[in-house]
Design a protein around this motif. Sequence first.
Motif, PDB file in Angstrom:
ATOM      1  N   ALA A  99      60.286  43.237   3.397  1.00  0.00           N
ATOM      2  CA  ALA A  99      61.014  44.501   3.273  1.00  0.00           C
ATOM      3  C   ALA A  99      61.285  45.034   4.668  1.00  0.00           C
ATOM      4  CB  ALA A  99      60.215  45.519   2.459  1.00  0.00           C
ATOM      5  N   PHE A 100      62.488  45.577   4.861  1.00  0.00           N
ATOM      6  CA  PHE A 100      62.911  46.063   6.177  1.00  0.00           C
ATOM      7  C   PHE A 100      63.346  47.525   6.084  1.00  0.00           C
ATOM      8  CE2 PHE A 100      63.945  41.568   5.780  1.00  0.00           C
ATOM      9  CZ  PHE A 100      63.335  41.020   6.899  1.00  0.00           C
ATOM     10  N   ASP A 101      63.025  48.267   7.142  1.00  0.00           N
ATOM     11  CA  ASP A 101      63.460  49.657   7.232  1.00  0.00           C
ATOM     12  C   ASP A 101      63.591  50.009   8.711  1.00  0.00           C
ATOM     13  OD1 ASP A 101      64.224  52.200   6.618  1.00  0.00           O
ATOM     14  OD2 ASP A 101      62.458  52.689   5.419  1.00  0.00           O
ATOM     15  N   ALA A 102      64.395  51.000   9.000  1.00  0.00           N
ATOM     16  CA  ALA A 102      64.612  51.417  10.384  1.00  0.00           C
ATOM     17  C   ALA A 102      64.099  52.837  10.575  1.00  0.00           C
ATOM     18  CB  ALA A 102      66.095  51.335  10.750  1.00  0.00           C
ATOM     19  N   ALA A 103      63.039  52.972  11.358  1.00  0.00           N
ATOM     20  CA  ALA A 103      62.492  54.295  11.649  1.00  0.00           C
ATOM     21  C   ALA A 103      63.414  55.053  12.597  1.00  0.00           C
ATOM     22  CB  ALA A 103      61.098  54.169  12.251  1.00  0.00           C
ATOM     23  N   THR A 104      64.075  54.312  13.495  1.00  0.00           N
ATOM     24  CA  THR A 104      65.060  54.893  14.409  1.00  0.00           C
ATOM     25  C   THR A 104      66.301  54.017  14.377  1.00  0.00           C
ATOM     26  OG1 THR A 104      64.336  53.616  16.345  1.00  0.00           O
ATOM     27  CG2 THR A 104      63.179  55.687  15.898  1.00  0.00           C
ATOM     28  N   LYS A 105      67.352  54.443  15.073  1.00  0.00           N
ATOM     29  CA  LYS A 105      68.601  53.691  15.077  1.00  0.00           C
ATOM     30  C   LYS A 105      68.457  52.337  15.764  1.00  0.00           C
ATOM     31  CE  LYS A 105      71.669  57.714  14.909  1.00  0.00           C
ATOM     32  NZ  LYS A 105      72.764  58.437  15.585  1.00  0.00           N
ATOM     33  N   GLY A 106      67.483  52.203  16.651  1.00  0.00           N
ATOM     34  CA  GLY A 106      67.368  50.960  17.412  1.00  0.00           C
ATOM     35  C   GLY A 106      66.210  50.070  17.027  1.00  0.00           C
ATOM     36  N   ARG A 107      65.374  50.497  16.079  1.00  0.00           N
ATOM     37  CA  ARG A 107      64.191  49.723  15.727  1.00  0.00           C
ATOM     38  C   ARG A 107      64.183  49.389  14.238  1.00  0.00           C
ATOM     39  NH1 ARG A 107      64.479  49.844  20.322  1.00  0.00           N
ATOM     40  NH2 ARG A 107      62.917  50.320  21.931  1.00  0.00           N
ATOM     41  N   LEU A 108      64.111  48.106  13.934  1.00  0.00           N
ATOM     42  CA  LEU A 108      64.010  47.637  12.553  1.00  0.00           C
ATOM     43  C   LEU A 108      62.588  47.146  12.325  1.00  0.00           C
ATOM     44  CD1 LEU A 108      65.691  47.084   9.957  1.00  0.00           C
ATOM     45  CD2 LEU A 108      65.939  44.735  10.777  1.00  0.00           C
TER      46      LEU A 108
END
Length: 595
Positions: free
Chosen positions: A331-340
Amino acid sequence: MGLLQKAVETYDAMAYRAGQIYEGEKEPLAPISHTLIQPNIEITLDQNGNFLSARTVGAKEAKIIIPVTESSVGRTSTSIRPHPLCDQLGYLVSYNTNKYTSYVNQLETWANNSANAKLQSILHYIQSNTILTDLVQSKVIQTDAAGNPQNEKLVVCWIVNGLGQEQSGPCWTDPKLMQSFINYHSAQNANKNVDTCMVSGQTEPLTEQHIKGIVAKHGNAKLISNNDDKNFTYLGRFTTAEQAATVGYTASQKAHNALRWLVSNQGVTFEKRTFLCWNPQGIKLPPIHGPMARKSSQRAADPTQYRQQLWDTLTGWKHDLPEQAEVILAAFDAATKGRLSVTYYNELQASDFLDRLYFWEDTCKWPKGPFGIQSPTLFQIITMAFGTLKNEKFEPDSRVLSQQMQRIISCRIDCTAFPLDIVQNLVEKASNLQICTAKKPEDTQKLRENLLFTACAVIRKYHFDHFKEDWDMALDKNCNDRSYLFGRLLAVAEAVENSTYSKENTRETNALKMQKAFSLRPMAVWRTLEERLELYYKQLKPGLQQYYRRTVQEIVDKLEPSDKGLNQKLDDIYLLGYYHQRAYRKEKPKADTEE
C-alpha cells in the motif's frame, strides 16, 4: 528492500513486454532509461528533418514512452536537465539559450553514437530553429508580444516518416530507438560511482536520482529520496546518502518502472492510498478488496450451497495459481508532495493467500434477501461504518477511508481478529435505521437493508473471531440469548404494524421509531410497544392475529422474568435476531398465517 527486489523480479519476468502496448492495459511497461509522459504536441518530420505537420495531442490520449537520463528523471522546475528526445517546448527553442544548448548537445552526442536515422532527422530540424514558426502556422500554439510561446511547458513528441516501412513512425513505439538509447546511456555511465547494489546484490553503477510518479495521484512523490543533506541531515544517523542505502541505476529503473506499471494496471486507490496485489510472474490474482469471483451465477440460497460455491471458486484459483507461487501486497500513500511511503507490505505463498481470502468470506457472510448469501465488500463495510449519509449514500472522510481500508485489508490478509470499533459503529447505525432515508421509498428500503446486511455479516465475523461462535443464518427458535430474543420481538412488532399498512402508506412503524431506545432499555420500551400493538391486532384477520400473538408469547416465554438484566442494553446479537425474524416472516406461506 523486499519491495524493490520483488519489483525487479517482476520486471525481469515481464521484460518481454517492455515498450509494448498490450490490449487491456492502461499503461505499458517502460524499458530501462525510459519513462512515461503525457505529450501535448505531436510533430511529424520527413527523413531529412523537414517539417510536415503538427497537431495538438488530446489530454485523454495515451501516455508515451520517452528516453530519460539519470539527471533528467529527477529534475526540478529550477534545474536545467533536458530529456534526450521528447521534452518541453522551452528546451527546443533557441531564445532559451542554456536549455536549448544543453538539449542540442545531448541529442547530438547520442545521434553521433547511434545508427538510428530518426535522431539525425530530429536533430537537423531542431538546429534549423523553425519550430516556433511551424507551430504557430499550424495553429498549435500561440505566442506573446515578443514572439515567444505562451506556454513553454508543452511537451513535444516526434514522428519521422520516409525512412522505409520498418523505421518510419512514432519515436515512442520504435524498439530499436529505445534499445539504442539504453546502450548509449549504459556506456556513458559504465564507470560512474560503482558499488554494491543493495537491491540486486551486484556491483554496478549507483544512482542518486530515482523515478517519481509511481502512483499517478502523487505524481511528484518518490519512494527513494536523498535530498536531506541540510536541515535534518539524515536525522543524525548518516553523513552521506550512500551510508543509508546504495541502489544501482539498473535496479532502480527496473523496480520503479515495474511498480508504476503494476499500480497503473492493477492498483486500487481509495482516496489517497493505493493498494497493490500481484504475482511477480504475472499470474492473475483475485481482488483483495472484494469477494472472490463466483463461478456460479446462481444465488446461494443456503449455507451449504454458499460454501460449495466458495469452495469451487477456491479450487479454480488454486488450479490456476501454483501453490508455491508468490503473492506480494503493498500500500502506498504520500504524506507530502515529494515523499511516497509504503504503508503496508506483505509477502505470501499463493496457497496461504487464497486460504485467507476463503476464510474471510466463509466467516463474514450473511443472507441478502433475493441475492442469497453474500460477503460484503470491504469498501461497503468501511463506508457504512465510518461514513455520513449524504446524497442517499454513506460517504466517509477521505483520510478515514484510506486508513480504515488498509486496516481491514490487513485484517483480511493477516487473519487478525475483526476490530471491535468497526462492529460498534455499524451496530450503532443499524440500531437507528430510520435515519437512513432517500427520496424514493424503495431506495430508503434498499439503503436500510444494505446497512442491516453489512452489520449482521460483520457481527457474525466478530463473534467467530473472538469467541469461536458460529451463528446460523436462519432463525434459531431454540436460542435463549436475551438480546437475540428481544431482537425477534422488535421484528414481530414491526411486522404486526406493517401488516395493517396499505402499499401507499410509507409511515414509519413505532418499532422502527423506537428502535434506538429499545436497544438501550428493551424491557421498558417493549411494554410501550406491546400496548400499542393492541390497536393493530384488531385490524388483522383472525388467523394472522393469532399467529402474531402466538409468536410473541413463544418468545416472551423464553425470557426469564427474574432476570434483573432484562432491561439492560442489548448486545449486538439482537440485530441477528431482528434480521432472522424479519426474514422468517417474509418466507412464511400465507396459508400458515391467514384464515
